[in-house]
Scaffold this motif. Structure first.
Motif, PDB file in Angstrom:
ATOM      1  N   HIS A 308       0.835  -1.186   0.000  1.00 53.63           N
ATOM      2  CA  HIS A 308       0.000   0.000   0.000  1.00 53.63           C
ATOM      3  C   HIS A 308       0.881   1.251   0.000  1.00 53.63           C
ATOM      4  CE1 HIS A 308      -3.518   2.535   0.915  1.00 53.63           C
ATOM      5  NE2 HIS A 308      -2.669   3.228   1.663  1.00 53.63           N
ATOM      6  N   THR A 309       0.620   2.149  -0.934  1.00 51.57           N
ATOM      7  CA  THR A 309       1.353   3.416  -1.001  1.00 51.57           C
ATOM      8  C   THR A 309       0.528   4.495  -0.304  1.00 51.57           C
ATOM      9  OG1 THR A 309       2.343   2.757  -3.110  1.00 51.57           O
ATOM     10  CG2 THR A 309       2.470   5.084  -2.521  1.00 51.57           C
ATOM     11  N   VAL A 310       1.099   5.108   0.699  1.00 49.30           N
ATOM     12  CA  VAL A 310       0.378   6.081   1.531  1.00 49.30           C
ATOM     13  C   VAL A 310      -0.014   7.312   0.715  1.00 49.30           C
ATOM     14  CG1 VAL A 310       0.518   7.567   3.565  1.00 49.30           C
ATOM     15  CG2 VAL A 310       1.597   5.286   3.596  1.00 49.30           C
ATOM     16  N   LYS A 311      -1.304   7.652   0.821  1.00 49.79           N
ATOM     17  CA  LYS A 311      -1.820   8.842   0.133  1.00 49.79           C
ATOM     18  C   LYS A 311      -2.056   9.957   1.149  1.00 49.79           C
ATOM     19  CE  LYS A 311      -4.332   6.025  -3.289  1.00 49.79           C
ATOM     20  NZ  LYS A 311      -4.164   4.708  -2.638  1.00 49.79           N
ATOM     21  N   ALA A 312      -2.293  11.145   0.627  1.00 53.14           N
ATOM     22  CA  ALA A 312      -2.523  12.309   1.491  1.00 53.14           C
ATOM     23  C   ALA A 312      -3.731  12.062   2.397  1.00 53.14           C
ATOM     24  CB  ALA A 312      -2.744  13.556   0.635  1.00 53.14           C
ATOM     25  N   GLY A 313      -3.591  12.373   3.664  1.00 59.08           N
ATOM     26  CA  GLY A 313      -4.694  12.258   4.613  1.00 59.08           C
ATOM     27  C   GLY A 313      -4.838  10.887   5.234  1.00 59.08           C
ATOM     28  N   VAL A 325      -7.506  -4.889   8.857  1.00 59.74           N
ATOM     29  CA  VAL A 325      -6.355  -5.388   9.616  1.00 59.74           C
ATOM     30  C   VAL A 325      -6.080  -4.403  10.748  1.00 59.74           C
ATOM     31  CG1 VAL A 325      -3.892  -5.968   9.537  1.00 59.74           C
ATOM     32  CG2 VAL A 325      -5.347  -6.433   7.558  1.00 59.74           C
ATOM     33  N   PRO A 326      -5.940  -4.852  11.987  1.00 59.98           N
ATOM     34  CA  PRO A 326      -5.633  -3.932  13.088  1.00 59.98           C
ATOM     35  C   PRO A 326      -4.383  -3.105  12.784  1.00 59.98           C
ATOM     36  CG  PRO A 326      -6.190  -6.084  13.941  1.00 59.98           C
ATOM     37  CD  PRO A 326      -6.081  -6.242  12.449  1.00 59.98           C
ATOM     38  N   TYR A 327      -4.481  -1.800  13.020  1.00 55.04           N
ATOM     39  CA  TYR A 327      -3.371  -0.926  12.639  1.00 55.04           C
ATOM     40  C   TYR A 327      -2.084  -1.276  13.378  1.00 55.04           C
ATOM     41  CZ  TYR A 327      -3.489   1.930  16.917  1.00 55.04           C
ATOM     42  OH  TYR A 327      -3.386   2.370  18.216  1.00 55.04           O
ATOM     43  N   LYS A 328      -2.184  -1.859  14.572  1.00 52.26           N
ATOM     44  CA  LYS A 328      -0.992  -2.240  15.324  1.00 52.26           C
ATOM     45  C   LYS A 328      -0.218  -3.363  14.626  1.00 52.26           C
ATOM     46  CE  LYS A 328      -2.486  -0.781  19.928  1.00 52.26           C
ATOM     47  NZ  LYS A 328      -2.763  -1.206  21.320  1.00 52.26           N
ATOM     48  N   ILE A 329      -0.971  -4.239  13.946  1.00 51.08           N
ATOM     49  CA  ILE A 329      -0.320  -5.318  13.192  1.00 51.08           C
ATOM     50  C   ILE A 329       0.481  -4.732  12.027  1.00 51.08           C
ATOM     51  CG2 ILE A 329      -0.741  -7.287  11.645  1.00 51.08           C
ATOM     52  CD1 ILE A 329      -2.994  -8.133  13.451  1.00 51.08           C
ATOM     53  N   ILE A 330      -0.120  -3.750  11.346  1.00 48.98           N
ATOM     54  CA  ILE A 330       0.579  -3.088  10.236  1.00 48.98           C
ATOM     55  C   ILE A 330       1.834  -2.395  10.758  1.00 48.98           C
ATOM     56  CG2 ILE A 330       0.419  -1.303   8.453  1.00 48.98           C
ATOM     57  CD1 ILE A 330      -2.595  -1.819   8.364  1.00 48.98           C
ATOM     58  N   LYS A 331       1.695  -1.744  11.904  1.00 48.60           N
ATOM     59  CA  LYS A 331       2.829  -1.034  12.496  1.00 48.60           C
ATOM     60  C   LYS A 331       3.945  -2.008  12.860  1.00 48.60           C
ATOM     61  CE  LYS A 331       4.005   2.168  16.256  1.00 48.60           C
ATOM     62  NZ  LYS A 331       3.484   2.928  17.418  1.00 48.60           N
ATOM     63  N   ASP A 332       3.595  -3.110  13.503  1.00 50.15           N
ATOM     64  CA  ASP A 332       4.599  -4.098  13.911  1.00 50.15           C
ATOM     65  C   ASP A 332       5.220  -4.790  12.706  1.00 50.15           C
ATOM     66  OD1 ASP A 332       4.081  -3.492  16.534  1.00 50.15           O
ATOM     67  OD2 ASP A 332       2.726  -5.198  16.872  1.00 50.15           O
ATOM     68  N   PHE A 333       4.397  -5.121  11.719  1.00 50.02           N
ATOM     69  CA  PHE A 333       4.878  -5.854  10.552  1.00 50.02           C
ATOM     70  C   PHE A 333       5.891  -5.040   9.761  1.00 50.02           C
ATOM     71  CE2 PHE A 333       4.717  -8.003   6.460  1.00 50.02           C
ATOM     72  CZ  PHE A 333       4.644  -9.335   6.834  1.00 50.02           C
ATOM     73  N   ASN A 334       5.692  -3.718   9.729  1.00 49.46           N
ATOM     74  CA  ASN A 334       6.600  -2.837   8.991  1.00 49.46           C
ATOM     75  C   ASN A 334       7.682  -2.226   9.875  1.00 49.46           C
ATOM     76  OD1 ASN A 334       5.453  -2.372   6.014  1.00 49.46           O
ATOM     77  ND2 ASN A 334       3.718  -2.598   7.404  1.00 49.46           N
ATOM     78  N   LYS A 335       7.722  -2.694  11.150  1.00 44.67           N
ATOM     79  CA  LYS A 335       8.736  -2.248  12.110  1.00 44.67           C
ATOM     80  C   LYS A 335       8.780  -0.723  12.231  1.00 44.67           C
ATOM     81  CE  LYS A 335      11.563  -6.351  11.296  1.00 44.67           C
ATOM     82  NZ  LYS A 335      12.868  -6.893  10.860  1.00 44.67           N
ATOM     83  N   LEU A 336       7.578  -0.136  12.343  1.00 45.13           N
ATOM     84  CA  LEU A 336       7.472   1.318  12.485  1.00 45.13           C
ATOM     85  C   LEU A 336       7.612   1.696  13.958  1.00 45.13           C
ATOM     86  CD1 LEU A 336       4.413   2.001  10.124  1.00 45.13           C
ATOM     87  CD2 LEU A 336       6.844   2.163   9.567  1.00 45.13           C
ATOM     88  N   LYS A 344       3.504   8.794   0.119  1.00 44.77           N
ATOM     89  CA  LYS A 344       4.091   7.839  -0.822  1.00 44.77           C
ATOM     90  C   LYS A 344       4.946   6.768  -0.152  1.00 44.77           C
ATOM     91  CE  LYS A 344       4.006  10.900  -4.850  1.00 44.77           C
ATOM     92  NZ  LYS A 344       4.780  11.494  -5.972  1.00 44.77           N
ATOM     93  N   GLU A 345       4.903   6.711   1.185  1.00 41.63           N
ATOM     94  CA  GLU A 345       5.595   5.632   1.889  1.00 41.63           C
ATOM     95  C   GLU A 345       4.907   4.312   1.567  1.00 41.63           C
ATOM     96  OE1 GLU A 345       6.670   4.318   6.521  1.00 41.63           O
ATOM     97  OE2 GLU A 345       5.696   6.246   6.082  1.00 41.63           O
TER      98      GLU A 345
END
Length: 407
Positions: A308-313, A325-336, A344-345
């Protein structure tokens, strides 16, 4: 006494003459494959380049590139042969990239054959978040062979196809018109400059590399005779794996270092194959093919990995909600380390298969003749919906654009 010595030396002199004659004949035949007259062997700049190429590539570039590419050179030659392109065009790839699939130019040309995005899409090479098939060893070689075949058909001679590959067919057509001939020596005139300096050097570089690679005596003298036969003993195998399959898993299954497997599959942007197709081609050493057939079985995967490419907003929360998908899983999976995202990240989203089907056409690749209206009707959605999901400000779409068709 002198007569006796001359008699003894005569066979050696004859052997030397035969060797020179044999090498010369091979060089003449090589030039013929490019439709170049044998007199070009005496081209001053070609011979200067040939000598300098020998010096430059002797221990570092030429032999290292040939050695590194031994596993796939036979397969590339097969591809060229399938399209009736002379095998010597292998050296065009060497001139372009030293056989590196990771090669990238300032002009955005990528891969072993240095395709620009527009030409790549013309020859149906996929370029998106998951793959860049300009880096695909086989698919890019097939595209290059098709392109060279087209150029040869247009210009009638292989050396013209090689020059056009570098400077473009339109430029070469205008150059031939200005010169009043397609004769190589005329086109290479440094004073008239019918074609760019880069192209004048380019065709000579390909020939210089081919002449060095064709010189068996030179390879033997420099202890690189193993290159003459090594390519015949090794080759590449194409295998189909399931969507979302991991290279890490394949490397463990067939006992091949992950680094080596990734080097053969640089067209994959990540460790996994695209999630939006049932199967996808990857490459393994041919010697591992039997083991692959015995051991490989697609696993029932729990997650499909999307990019997923981050868009404005957008925020982690909104992206998580979109993909369920729980946002915490996305955060952990991408090591943020923070919830803040950059425009555009790129984020890898582990989407649960049970919650998301890829058989309902997650996205559509725009083809020639498509409009938003035709795509909307074919997929039974509204134009407004497509524009909203894809953040389009107007109805303008381009060939190769990826349009998401469902939430």
């Amino acid at each position: 006494m002198l007569r006796f010595i001359l008699i003894l030396l005569a066979p050696y002199a004859l052997f030397a003459a035969l060797t020179f004659s044999t090498n010369n004949n091979k060089d003449v035949e090589l030039l013929k494959t490019f439709d170049i007259d044998s007199s070009f062997l005496y081209d001053e700049k070609l011979n200067e380049m040939k000598s300098s190429e020998r010096a430059r590539y002797q221990y570092k570039h030429f032999f290292q590139a040939m050695d590194n590419a031994y596993i796939f050179i036979p397969r590339i030659k097969e591809v060229l042969n399938e399209y009736n392109v002379p095998a010597e065009f292998l050296y065009l790839a060497m001139a372009e990239s030293n056989f590196s699939t990771k090669a990238y130019s300032k002009k955005r040309a990528t891969g072993m054959w240095q395709f620009m995005p527009r030409t790549a899409k013309l020859y149906k090479l996929r370029i998106d978040d998951y793959v860049d098939e300009r880096r695909d060893l086989i698919k890019s070689s097939k595209a290059a062979a098709q392109y060279l075949t087209y150029l040869h058909k247009k210009f009638g001679k292989w050396y013209l196809a090689a020059i056009a590959y570098n400077c473009g067919g339109g430029y070469l057509s205008r150059a031939i018109k200005r010169a009043g001939t397609d004769d190589l020596k005329v086109l290479l005139d440094d004073k008239k400059r019918y074609i760019p300096r880069e192209s004048r050097l380019y065709i000579r570089k390909i020939l210089a590399l081919a002449l060095v690679g064709n010189d068996e005596d030179y390879l033997i003298d420099n202890e690189y005779e193993f290159l003459l036969n090594r390519g015949n003993a090794y080759s590449l195998a194409t295998v189909k794996v399931a969507r979302g399959e991991s290279l890490s898993r394949i490397s463990k299954l067939i006992g091949i270092p992950l680094k080596e497997l990734k080097a053969l599959n640089h067209h994959l942007s990540y460790d996994f194959t695209p999630p939006d197709v049932k199967t996808y081609d990857i490459y393994i050493p041919y010697v591992k093919l039997s083991e692959f057939k015995q051991k490989y079985h697609p696993e029932s995967i729990k997650n499909i990995y999307m990019v997923h490419t981050v868009k404005a907003g957008e925020s982690l929360y909104s992206i998580g909600k979109k993909y369920k998908v729980p946002y915490k899983i996305i955060k952990d999976f991408n090591k943020l380390t923070t919830n803040r995202l950059s425009l555009k990240e790129r984020l890898i989203i582990p989407v649960a298969v049970s919650k998301h089907s890829f058989h309902d056409k997650k996205y559509y690749m725009v083809k020639n003749g498509d409009t938003l209206d035709s795509i909307a009707k074919a997929n039974k959605v509204s134009i407004g919906f497509i524009k909203s999901v894809n953040n389009l400000k107007n109805n303008t779409i381009k060939i190769g654009d990826k349009l998401y068709l469902n939430e």
